[in-house]
Design an enzyme around this catalytic site. Structure first.
Site, mmCIF file in Angstrom:
data_model
loop_
_atom_site.group_PDB
_atom_site.id
_atom_site.type_symbol
_atom_site.label_atom_id
_atom_site.label_comp_id
_atom_site.label_asym_id
_atom_site.label_seq_id
_atom_site.Cartn_x
_atom_site.Cartn_y
_atom_site.Cartn_z
ATOM 1 N N TYR A 107 -32.602 30.938 -22.000
ATOM 2 C CA TYR A 107 -33.236 30.797 -20.787
ATOM 3 C C TYR A 107 -33.278 29.400 -20.359
ATOM 4 C CZ TYR A 107 -37.975 29.951 -22.183
ATOM 5 O OH TYR A 107 -39.256 29.512 -22.604
ATOM 6 N N ARG A 110 -29.072 21.034 -22.045
ATOM 7 C CA ARG A 110 -29.853 21.582 -23.135
ATOM 8 C C ARG A 110 -29.332 23.111 -23.022
ATOM 9 N NH1 ARG A 110 -35.955 22.136 -22.997
ATOM 10 N NH2 ARG A 110 -35.763 23.300 -21.071
ATOM 11 N N ARG A 121 -24.945 49.686 -28.494
ATOM 12 C CA ARG A 121 -25.896 48.893 -29.539
ATOM 13 C C ARG A 121 -25.096 48.615 -30.812
ATOM 14 N NH1 ARG A 121 -29.815 48.798 -33.242
ATOM 15 N NH2 ARG A 121 -31.392 47.339 -33.056
ATOM 16 N N LYS A 143 -33.398 27.540 -26.953
ATOM 17 C CA LYS A 143 -34.283 28.046 -25.911
ATOM 18 C C LYS A 143 -33.867 29.609 -25.651
ATOM 19 C CE LYS A 143 -36.601 26.827 -21.459
ATOM 20 N NZ LYS A 143 -37.980 26.805 -22.004
ATOM 21 N N GLU A 170 -45.800 22.108 -31.178
ATOM 22 C CA GLU A 170 -45.902 22.023 -29.784
ATOM 23 C C GLU A 170 -46.596 23.132 -29.153
ATOM 24 O OE1 GLU A 170 -41.693 22.851 -28.288
ATOM 25 O OE2 GLU A 170 -41.421 24.176 -29.891
ATOM 26 N N LEU A 218 -38.761 22.752 -29.411
ATOM 27 C CA LEU A 218 -37.920 22.811 -28.298
ATOM 28 C C LEU A 218 -37.618 21.455 -27.952
ATOM 29 C CD1 LEU A 218 -36.062 24.787 -26.398
ATOM 30 C CD2 LEU A 218 -37.990 24.171 -24.840
HETATM 31 C C1 LIG Z 1 -41.915 25.788 -26.755
HETATM 32 C C2 LIG Z 1 -41.564 24.980 -25.534
HETATM 33 N N1 LIG Z 1 -41.667 23.770 -25.828
HETATM 34 C C3 LIG Z 1 -41.599 22.827 -24.858
HETATM 35 C C4 LIG Z 1 -41.340 22.985 -23.609
HETATM 36 C C5 LIG Z 1 -40.913 22.079 -22.633
HETATM 37 O O1 LIG Z 1 -39.672 21.868 -22.021
HETATM 38 P P1 LIG Z 1 -39.251 21.503 -20.811
HETATM 39 O O2 LIG Z 1 -40.143 19.987 -20.716
HETATM 40 O O3 LIG Z 1 -37.945 21.204 -20.865
HETATM 41 O O4 LIG Z 1 -39.828 22.560 -19.701
HETATM 42 C C6 LIG Z 1 -41.090 24.497 -23.130
HETATM 43 C C7 LIG Z 1 -40.818 24.919 -21.804
HETATM 44 O O5 LIG Z 1 -40.805 25.949 -21.517
HETATM 45 C C8 LIG Z 1 -41.356 25.447 -24.267
HETATM 46 O O6 LIG Z 1 -41.385 26.720 -24.129
#
Ligand SMILES: Cc1ncc(COP(=O)(O)O)c(C=O)c1O
Length: 288
Positions: free
Chosen positions: A37, A56, A104, A151, A183, A208
């Site tokens: 996503y 990304r 499935r 993601k 994070e 991420l």
């Molecule tokens: C785990 C995680 N880290 C960092 C971010 C920040 O990423 P972005 O600045 O691209 O929204 C997100 C955003 O959803 C996230 O889910």
């Protein structure tokens, strides 16, 4: 009370009212979490950091061995049409790609047609209380898999982390592994040291690669600010001068307490304010 006008969403080539858009019960996104996503902010009816999100998205899809059914230029055109058709001035566009639908089986057919869904969500992003008041963070264990750079729609660990944070009266969870903050549950984590260094983890499989992070660090570099891309511990965060987080739907907001203890003087700090001003100006200038 009259029902609200249904949103127009995009599903597999069609623009439809949300109540007419249907996804198969056999969709691998639903059965296996086999999907990717993206969330892109919309301000004044324009997409923020769009090229970063498209880059990304392409990378995430490539990393799971998938293929986007249309080009990223076409995706951006769809996003713009959804923003216009839904008269969205502020909020987000959500995009989900899944491997597609079939009986499935862990293994999938190579010629399976992917599912591509996009919808808008109205939300106040810019003038929110958190900018002045700051957010409260709760420290939780990072219980995710080892490819957090993808993601993935498999967000159960983050759902549970945010639930714990909320139960403790906090706004976001900072996930910790081996004593170091990886994070936020849905945001990138930063501290500012007492000698004004901006510290955040370097990109790798552990986190991420935030699009907002990329934009903010570029702007900070242009200003000659010192950036250290390295892990920081919970103890270091607790004694930092400032802390903040970034994400597409928050831009950048200050963190004023961690596990109930104030960060610095417990108020939004000067480095945060400088970065926010820089970011908002750049976001508007580069919006499409
Ligand atoms: C785990 C995680 N880290 C960092 C971010 C920040 O990423 P972005 O600045 O691209 O929204 C997100 C955003 O959803 C996230 O889910």
């Amino acid at each position: 009370m009259p029902a609200a006008t249904p949103r127009i969403v995009y599903l597999n080539g069609a623009f439809l009212p949300e109540n007419e858009a249907h996804i198969s019960i056999f969709d691998r996104g639903f059965l296996f979490g086999d999907g990717i996503y993206e969330v892109t902010a919309v301000l004044d009816g324009k997409l923020i950091d769009s090229p970063l999100h498209m880059a990304r998205l392409e990378r995430s899809v490539r990393e799971i061995g998938g293929t986007l059914p249309i080009s990223t230029d076409e995706i951006v055109a769809i996003e713009k049409r959804l923003v216009a058709e839904n008269a969205l001035t502020e909020g987000v566009v959500y995009l989900q790609y899944t491997r597609g639908a079939e009986d499935r089986n862990f293994l999938y057919s190579e010629d399976l047609a992917p599912t591509l869904l996009l919808f808008t969500q109205a939300k106040t992003l810019e003038h929110v209380a958190a900018v002045e008041k700051g957010l409260k963070v709760k420290i939780v264990a990072d219980q995710r898999w080892e490819r957090r750079d993808i993601k993935s729609v498999c967000l159960l660990p983050q759902v549970l982390a945010k639930r714990i944070a909320k139960a403790e009266g906090c706004d976001e969870a900072w996930m910790v592994e081996d004593g170091y903050v990886t994070e936020g549950a849905s945001s990138t984590a930063y501290i500012i040291t007492h000698d004004d260094k901006i510290v955040t983890r370097g990109n790798g499989h552990a986190t991420l690669p935030g699009c907002t992070r990329l934009a903010i660090l570029d702007l900070a570099r242009e200003q000659g600010l010192t950036i250290e891309e390295r892990p920081f511990s919970v103890d270091e965060a607790m004694s930092a001068q400032e802390a903040c987080l970034t994400s597409a739907s928050n831009f950048i907001v200050p963190i004023t307490s961690i596990d109930g203890k104030p960060v610095g003087d417990g108020k939004a700090g000067p480095m945060f304010k400088r970065l926010r001003t820089l970011y908002m100006e750049n976001a508007r200038r580069t919006a499409v």
